[in-house]
Design an enzyme around this catalytic site. Sequence first.
Site, mmCIF file in Angstrom:
data_model
loop_
_atom_site.group_PDB
_atom_site.id
_atom_site.type_symbol
_atom_site.label_atom_id
_atom_site.label_comp_id
_atom_site.label_asym_id
_atom_site.label_seq_id
_atom_site.Cartn_x
_atom_site.Cartn_y
_atom_site.Cartn_z
ATOM 1 N N LYS A 188 0.803 -1.183 0.116
ATOM 2 C CA LYS A 188 -0.056 -0.063 0.094
ATOM 3 C C LYS A 188 0.974 1.243 -0.019
ATOM 4 O O LYS A 188 1.377 1.623 1.030
ATOM 5 C CB LYS A 188 -0.828 -0.028 1.332
ATOM 6 C CG LYS A 188 -2.102 0.656 1.141
ATOM 7 C CD LYS A 188 -2.171 1.937 0.723
ATOM 8 C CE LYS A 188 -1.952 3.194 1.791
ATOM 9 N NZ LYS A 188 -1.725 4.541 1.359
ATOM 10 N N GLU A 264 8.437 1.016 11.832
ATOM 11 C CA GLU A 264 9.469 1.944 11.784
ATOM 12 C C GLU A 264 8.799 3.412 11.703
ATOM 13 O O GLU A 264 8.242 3.882 10.700
ATOM 14 C CB GLU A 264 10.301 1.681 10.552
ATOM 15 C CG GLU A 264 11.825 2.184 10.663
ATOM 16 C CD GLU A 264 12.272 3.598 10.140
ATOM 17 O OE1 GLU A 264 11.930 4.679 11.097
ATOM 18 O OE2 GLU A 264 12.501 3.804 9.159
ATOM 19 N N CYS A 299 13.474 9.906 8.119
ATOM 20 C CA CYS A 299 13.043 9.606 9.337
ATOM 21 C C CYS A 299 14.357 9.535 10.479
ATOM 22 O O CYS A 299 14.296 9.934 11.516
ATOM 23 C CB CYS A 299 12.521 7.964 9.383
ATOM 24 S SG CYS A 299 13.611 6.909 8.638
ATOM 25 N N GLU A 398 8.251 15.714 16.078
ATOM 26 C CA GLU A 398 8.849 15.334 14.806
ATOM 27 C C GLU A 398 8.403 16.180 13.652
ATOM 28 O O GLU A 398 7.096 16.240 13.730
ATOM 29 C CB GLU A 398 8.641 13.886 14.271
ATOM 30 C CG GLU A 398 9.369 13.641 12.748
ATOM 31 C CD GLU A 398 9.573 12.301 12.368
ATOM 32 O OE1 GLU A 398 8.295 11.719 12.483
ATOM 33 O OE2 GLU A 398 10.440 11.786 11.908
HETATM 34 P P1 ADP Z 1 2.519 10.913 6.894
HETATM 35 O O1 ADP Z 1 1.911 11.559 7.925
HETATM 36 O O2 ADP Z 1 4.111 11.121 6.660
HETATM 37 O O3 ADP Z 1 2.200 10.837 5.532
HETATM 38 P P2 ADP Z 1 1.604 8.491 7.570
HETATM 39 O O4 ADP Z 1 1.766 7.705 8.575
HETATM 40 O O5 ADP Z 1 -0.026 9.246 7.536
HETATM 41 O O6 ADP Z 1 2.512 9.451 7.534
HETATM 42 O O7 ADP Z 1 1.656 7.643 6.256
HETATM 43 C C1 ADP Z 1 2.575 6.573 5.801
HETATM 44 C C2 ADP Z 1 1.640 5.541 5.233
HETATM 45 O O8 ADP Z 1 0.532 5.067 6.106
HETATM 46 C C3 ADP Z 1 0.849 6.022 3.917
HETATM 47 O O9 ADP Z 1 0.921 4.728 3.176
HETATM 48 C C4 ADP Z 1 -0.433 6.223 4.268
HETATM 49 O O10 ADP Z 1 -1.388 6.023 3.332
HETATM 50 C C5 ADP Z 1 -0.721 5.094 5.410
HETATM 51 N N1 ADP Z 1 -1.868 5.472 6.423
HETATM 52 C C6 ADP Z 1 -2.453 6.647 6.718
HETATM 53 N N2 ADP Z 1 -3.190 6.501 7.559
HETATM 54 C C7 ADP Z 1 -3.463 5.171 7.537
HETATM 55 C C8 ADP Z 1 -4.517 4.545 8.358
HETATM 56 N N3 ADP Z 1 -5.608 4.966 9.163
HETATM 57 N N4 ADP Z 1 -4.494 2.979 8.338
HETATM 58 C C9 ADP Z 1 -3.503 2.387 7.702
HETATM 59 N N5 ADP Z 1 -2.524 3.240 6.870
HETATM 60 C C10 ADP Z 1 -2.568 4.491 6.854
#
Ligand code: ADP
Length: 494
Positions: A188, A264, A299, A398
């Site tokens: 994903k 991570e 990161c 962060e």
């Molecule tokens: P950032 O805020 O840096 O974009 P995220 O943790 O939101 O970091 O995003 C990292 C990954 O997690 C992306 O692939 C995003 O689509 C996914 N993601 C964000 N929200 C969710 C969620 N509720 N469940 C699963 N995956 C998620």
Amino acid sequence: MDQIKVDALRAQPVPTYGHLIDVQFLPASDGGTMDVLSPLDGQVLTQVAKGTVADMKTAIASARAAFEDGRWAGQAPAARKKVLHKWADLIEANALELAVLGVRDNGTDISMAINAEPGSTAGTIRYYAEALDKLYGEIATTPSDILGMIHKEPVGVVGAIIPWNFPLMIGAWKLGPALAMGNSVVLKPAETASLSLIRLAELAHAAGLPPGVVNVVTGEGAVVGEAMGLSMDVDVLVFTGSGGTGRRLMEYSARSNMKRVYLELGGKSPNIVFADAPDLDMAAKVAAAGIFRNAGQVCVAGSRLLVEASIHDDFVAAVVKATEAMRVGDPLSLDTHIGAINSENQLSQNLKFVETAQAEGGAIVTGGSRILQETRGYFMAPTILTGVTPDATLSQKEVFGPVLGVTPFESDDDAIRIANSTVYGLAGAAWTSNLSRAHKMVRAVRTGVMHINTYGGADGTVPLGGVGQSGNGTDKSLHAIEKYVNLKTAWIKL
Ligand code: ADP
């Protein structure tokens, strides 16, 4: 790499993409699409499928079927190794195309992207390809009438949720060991960086990876990411991204099949400079690169600069000089050192952090604002604030952007106390000529990796993982393989 080739690739239209399931591109089940905005100019680059829960279920079912019939796990190790090497060959052969596509999608400067993305991805795939037929099981020290054997078995279906900063590199950190051990993987990608991962999976199929062994589902984290997290048919979930999402993934696991979850997450990594550093000029240049490369969207970025009080002013001046020498601009120009911020949203969050840092007593010594360009892309001046106290928001949260907070310290103990005063523990560095101080810092600063007299650059032979709220488990090295296997005991009465 030459500019003419880069410019030719940047001019190419990008096709629209569906999910990659089995070996087919499929539209979303409800026909939905998402615009892909390029951070270079804020314009629509293309569209990808906006996945539904049903799409994620289809991809997981395909990965499950591929695993259960043994079309990949059942192949001889030498055969799997051959496919992975072929894949690495194709990645290398298409490196520039992959890098330029990724840059148009996520904004990293091309000089960094070419090595960090396709370059390191091919290396990672080869590393695990080479390892896969050398990892024997074990025979235990049982009583003589028993044969105790420990087999390493693939876990089954791995769900991998990937961030936008280095999609290929981080994707490969999961794909390499997972596939080497015979698992199937559903990827994903992040909403704002899907394209190069789709191409990577296409190349895997071209290399001979059987259908369904790697599937890619694009769409929103809160929809398809959640569906992956809640699936009863995903055995291990691996993730790189924010702490908030990591926390949710653990909840999804608890609410579904208690799948193993490896995270991570972020960091607030301290870069500690002592007055006896071997080369303060070098330390200043590396400190600037350690936070500002990829516009701080790393990161392990060294986002807290702790400087021994006696050299504070001179050292900050040297870091400012090194920072102002870094060219921010067109990510596809070979002269650029710092590319774009990934999204408008991320850029405005970065600027808010700067405002808060000022309100809490920090003083901007360089940068501090958006860089407006004719192209209307997302650019920000690398920003340094001094007078940032250890408990200030900028020291605790962060940013994931080009913002560095500087804090003075007086003694070793003071430096250690400040370094350890966050919930994170991903990376750090100490600069000193004193051998015993260097070793003391390695032991005392709570992180997954401590650099001494350098910052960053740890390669694939060593693990990367966090402690505290920076996560669990490790990417890279042979240790990463542990996430993708189950240990099975055979207890045989002779
Ligand atoms: P950032 O805020 O840096 O974009 P995220 O943790 O939101 O970091 O995003 C990292 C990954 O997690 C992306 O692939 C995003 O689509 C996914 N993601 C964000 N929200 C969710 C969620 N509720 N469940 C699963 N995956 C998620």
